[in-house]
Design an enzyme around this catalytic site. Structure first.
Site, mmCIF file in Angstrom:
data_model
loop_
_atom_site.group_PDB
_atom_site.id
_atom_site.type_symbol
_atom_site.label_atom_id
_atom_site.label_comp_id
_atom_site.label_asym_id
_atom_site.label_seq_id
_atom_site.Cartn_x
_atom_site.Cartn_y
_atom_site.Cartn_z
ATOM 1 N N GLN A 50 -6.076 4.946 12.189
ATOM 2 C CA GLN A 50 -5.709 4.795 11.389
ATOM 3 C C GLN A 50 -7.060 3.998 10.620
ATOM 4 O O GLN A 50 -7.841 4.181 11.104
ATOM 5 C CB GLN A 50 -5.039 3.295 11.831
ATOM 6 C CG GLN A 50 -3.858 3.730 13.142
ATOM 7 C CD GLN A 50 -2.917 3.165 12.218
ATOM 8 O OE1 GLN A 50 -2.550 3.354 10.492
ATOM 9 N NE2 GLN A 50 -1.505 3.410 12.939
ATOM 10 N N SER A 51 -6.526 4.363 9.716
ATOM 11 C CA SER A 51 -8.125 4.043 8.743
ATOM 12 C C SER A 51 -8.590 2.784 8.526
ATOM 13 O O SER A 51 -9.394 3.124 9.414
ATOM 14 C CB SER A 51 -7.785 5.099 7.234
ATOM 15 O OG SER A 51 -7.153 4.338 7.081
ATOM 16 N N SER A 52 -8.103 2.486 7.921
ATOM 17 C CA SER A 52 -8.682 0.968 7.879
ATOM 18 C C SER A 52 -8.783 0.537 8.492
ATOM 19 O O SER A 52 -7.350 0.347 8.952
ATOM 20 C CB SER A 52 -9.047 0.354 6.293
ATOM 21 O OG SER A 52 -7.859 0.420 6.197
ATOM 22 N N GLY A 91 -9.360 2.699 12.299
ATOM 23 C CA GLY A 91 -10.628 1.494 11.847
ATOM 24 C C GLY A 91 -11.686 2.461 10.826
ATOM 25 O O GLY A 91 -12.559 1.571 10.220
#
Ligand SMILES: [Zn+2]
Length: 731
Positions: A50-52, A91
């Site tokens: 999940q990126s951010s 993250g």
């Protein structure tokens, strides 16, 4: 999160089969056909991303589904302890895989042939960019690793699977781009209407309804106003900054994010903030969007990253709507501030800002030898000198000679004041006009040349296009000719650019008006005691672009070229003072004269006058005149220093009064008193009229007794027999 996880994912215990989207059981045979014993022996890796951090919080559901893949892998036949979860990239926001360690670890494991299956939710989203995606599927193909998502299992070596994977990758990429573009377009529309506000600068607040108002806090507004007023007055951001620190002025900053968003905090000013405030157009009430552009991050070279954003010139701002918001300053004032900031950027090709020091030419002087800027060095409160600091930065560079600030400052001042005399000024402005016309003519010539080159190229192109393709030999020749013409045109254009670059900037209309206004009462203003060095510097900078000084070390002179604003140059050779006598080329001749005049019995003051009259010039002096003090120091250098240092003046049994006093252990004043009363025999030196006392051993004995008698009796009239000096042979 580094350790591989094989247990049930946290907060999630649903069976994989009950998860929507997992249809493996329906097509079990097809799936099982792809999974061989070779794959089952190796690990199954579930890669979760999940990126951010915000996404991690928002998309719990998606994360739960990703962990559900663990169960799916088990259902496909991998034992529980052979399923590894890599979720290190949770993250992390990164547009390339270089910065995502989890993805790198995944690739490493695959190439080590540890992995039989890589699972991910919607496989193609596994990698952000198509390049990473293609790389992963290639590597998996080489090492017989399968790829899997909720829709099925893919063999990268199977043509059909590969095509499906490729398509999915492309579609995912397009989807992402479209989404991003849609968002961006929405923002652009909002910005074009002047309604998109990201962060507002100090002194403004963003209301919940999206509008921007002046800060309700009166003190915050007053500080902003003070910044602008003081900058006008002080003229330099650094000076302004120091002023604010000294006066303990704090800036009222509203927190823009976090739980205390909107709270007011009083902070010490920092330079960057001051620059940002002075450059921010919102203070004029203008709405601006797109003052900078985000740069694609290049990998760091030698540990140095490129700046993340690129500041754009005003002409490239996306949106500029004036008079939209409440203002602190006028637009004109803002433009003037920008101009000033630009001028003050210290760069080697610009003079930088006017500093408070006394030296008038700091920032304008250029070393004639190496072309570097000369720096001012304030050695002493009164004395300062300009020096070339090139050798400090470049150890291979020989040290260039420096020069006293006073002399060159005086020289340039004289020239500037002369140039400002009305008659001289009129001539200069006329000459300037001539130069402008001349340059216009040159430019027209260049334009014609460029036009001709363009025509040649176009003609060569037309000829080439017109030839029949079958006629290959001719076509080849024509093509070559066309290429040559193109190259010639490009070269010419480059030369023209170079020509423009070498032309000095012309005086603008505003500058010319300023010069004419200044000329009216400059000399009086210049010499007025209340005129500060900074103001004098401003005047010089109005007229002078730079001053190139070439120092001639072999002689006492230097070449000074004043480059006036508007391309005129005046050159002159003038007297150069040296820092010390050792650097004087005609030192021996000078000392010879000093010795001669001393032998003639001249005092130091007389020698100084004679040397000046003979045309000698001392080092370091602005008035080029010798003084008694200088003459004394020269005498000292010749070994002809003060008389009391010359032993050949003393005859036999003669003492300097001070030496005699030391010998007798009495106060020197008493010797002087004795000389005046005639109790000792003494004579004066020829030049300085100092006392020489005659005292042979017998006399010394008498004087000792005399001193002792006076001390014992406390009587100032001792026995006359004791006070009578003995006659000696010389007299
Ligand atoms: Zn130099």
């Amino acid at each position: 999160m580094n350790n591989p996880q094989t247990s049930e994912p946290r907060g999630h215990n649903a069976d994989a089969a009950t998860q929507p989207g997992f249809q493996a059981h329906g097509r079990n045979s097809q799936v099982q056909g792809k999974i061989g014993a070779q794959q089952l022996e190796r690990l199954a890796i579930v890669y979760i991303r999940q990126s951010s951090p915000q996404q991690v919080l928002d998309h719990r559901e998606s994360r739960a589904r990703q962990y559900g893949l663990v169960n799916y892998a088990q259902a496909l036949g991998w034992p529980k302890d052979r399923v590894v979860v890599i979720d290190e990239d949770q993250g992390h926001t990164a547009t390339t895989s270089d910065e995502r360690s989890g993805f790198q670890r995944l690739l490493t494991e695959v190439t080590l042939q540890h992995v039989g299956l890589v699972m991910g939710l919607e496989m193609s989203r596994l990698c952000r960019s198509n390049r990473d995606w293609a790389h992963l599927s290639d590597v998996c193909g080489v090492f017989d690793t399968l790829l899997g998502d909720q829709d099925g299992i893919y063999d990268p070596n199977d043509v059909n699977d590969r095509m499906v994977l490729g398509l999915k990758g492309i579609i995912s990429e397009v989807e992402l781009t479209m989404m991003r573009n849609r968002l961006e377009r929405g923002r652009q529309h909002k910005a074009a209407r002047g309604e998109l506000f990201q962060k507002v600068p100090m002194g403004y607040v963003k209301l919940p309804n999206g509008q921007v108002e002046l800060d309700p806090d009166e003190q915050v507004r007053a500080v902003v106003q003070l910044l602008f007023d003081k900058y006008d007055e002080l003229g330099s951001v650094r000076v302004l900054w120091r002023y604010l620190l000294r006066q303990k002025v704090r800036l009222g900053i509203r927190l823009q994010e976090g739980p205390r968003r909107g709270h007011l905090e009083w902070r010490q000013p920092c330079l960057q903030t001051l620059y940002a405030i002075l450059r921010h157009p919102m203070y004029t009430g203008a709405y601006v969007f797109g003052r900078w552009r985000r740069r694609r991050q290049r990998p760091a070279v030698n540990g140095q990253r490129t700046a993340k954003v690129q500041i754009l010139p005003m002409s490239e701002w996306q949106v500029l709507l004036r008079d939209r918001l409440p203002a602190y300053i006028t637009w004109e004032r803002y433009l003037a501030n920008r101009e000033r900031l630009e001028q003050q950027r210290s760069r080697s090709d610009r003079p930088g800002s006017v500093r408070s020091g006394k030296a008038l030419l700091s920032g304008l002087l250029v070393c004639g030898r190496c072309g570097g800027r000369l720096h001012i060095n304030y050695v002493h409160r009164k004395r300062s000198y300009y020096e070339c600091v090139r050798h400090r930065r470049d150890p291979n560079h020989a040290r260039c000679p420096g020069l006293s600030a006073a002399v060159i400052d005086a020289y340039v001042t004289e020239k500037v004041l002369h140039a400002l005399e009305p008659a001289a000024l009129e001539l200069s402005l006329k000459a300037l006009q001539g130069i402008e016309e001349e340059r216009g003519r040159l430019d027209r010539h260049w334009q014609q040349q460029l036009q001709r080159a363009r025509y040649e190229t176009e003609r060569a192109e037309r000829q080439y296009q017109a030839v029949e393709p079958e006629n290959r030999l001719v076509a080849r020749t024509l093509e070559k000719r066309w290429e040559e013409a193109l190259q010639g045109q490009r070269q010419l254009q480059e030369e023209y650019d170079r020509f423009l670059h070498t032309q000095p900037p012309l005086l603008t209309e505003a500058e010319r008006a300023r010069v004419e206004a200044l000329a009216q009462d400059i000399p009086a203003l210049w010499h007025a005691p209340e005129t500060s060095p900074a103001e004098r510097k401003e005047i010089i900078r109005c007229l002078v672009e730079r001053v190139v000084v070439t120092i001639n070390e072999a002689a006492l002179d230097m070449n000074v070229a004043i480059h006036w604003k508007g391309s005129q140059v005046t050159q002159d050779t003038c007297f150069r003072p040296v820092r010390s006598y050792t650097r004087m080329p005609n030192l021996q001749e000078l000392l010879e004269r000093v010795r001669y005049w001393r032998q003639q019995g001249c005092t130091a003051a007389e020698i100084a006058t004679k040397l000046t009259a003979e045309g000698f010039q001392p080092p370091k002096r602005r008035d080029h005149l010798f003084t008694a003090e200088i003459a004394r120091s020269l005498l000292h250098q010749c070994g002809l220093g003060a008389e009391h240092q010359q032993s050949d003046l003393l005859k036999k049994h003669e003492w300097w009064a001070a030496d005699l006093a030391r010998e007798l252990k009495i106060d020197p004043k008493r010797i002087n008193a004795w000389i005046h009363r005639g109790w000792v025999e003494a004579r004066r030196t020829p030049i300085h009229k100092r006392w020489l006392v005659h005292a042979d051993p017998k006399e010394l004995r008498r004087l000792r007794k005399l001193a002792a008698a006076i001390d014992q009796t406390a009587c100032h009239r001792p026995d006359p027999a004791m006070t009578r000096p003995r006659k000696h042979a010389d007299n």
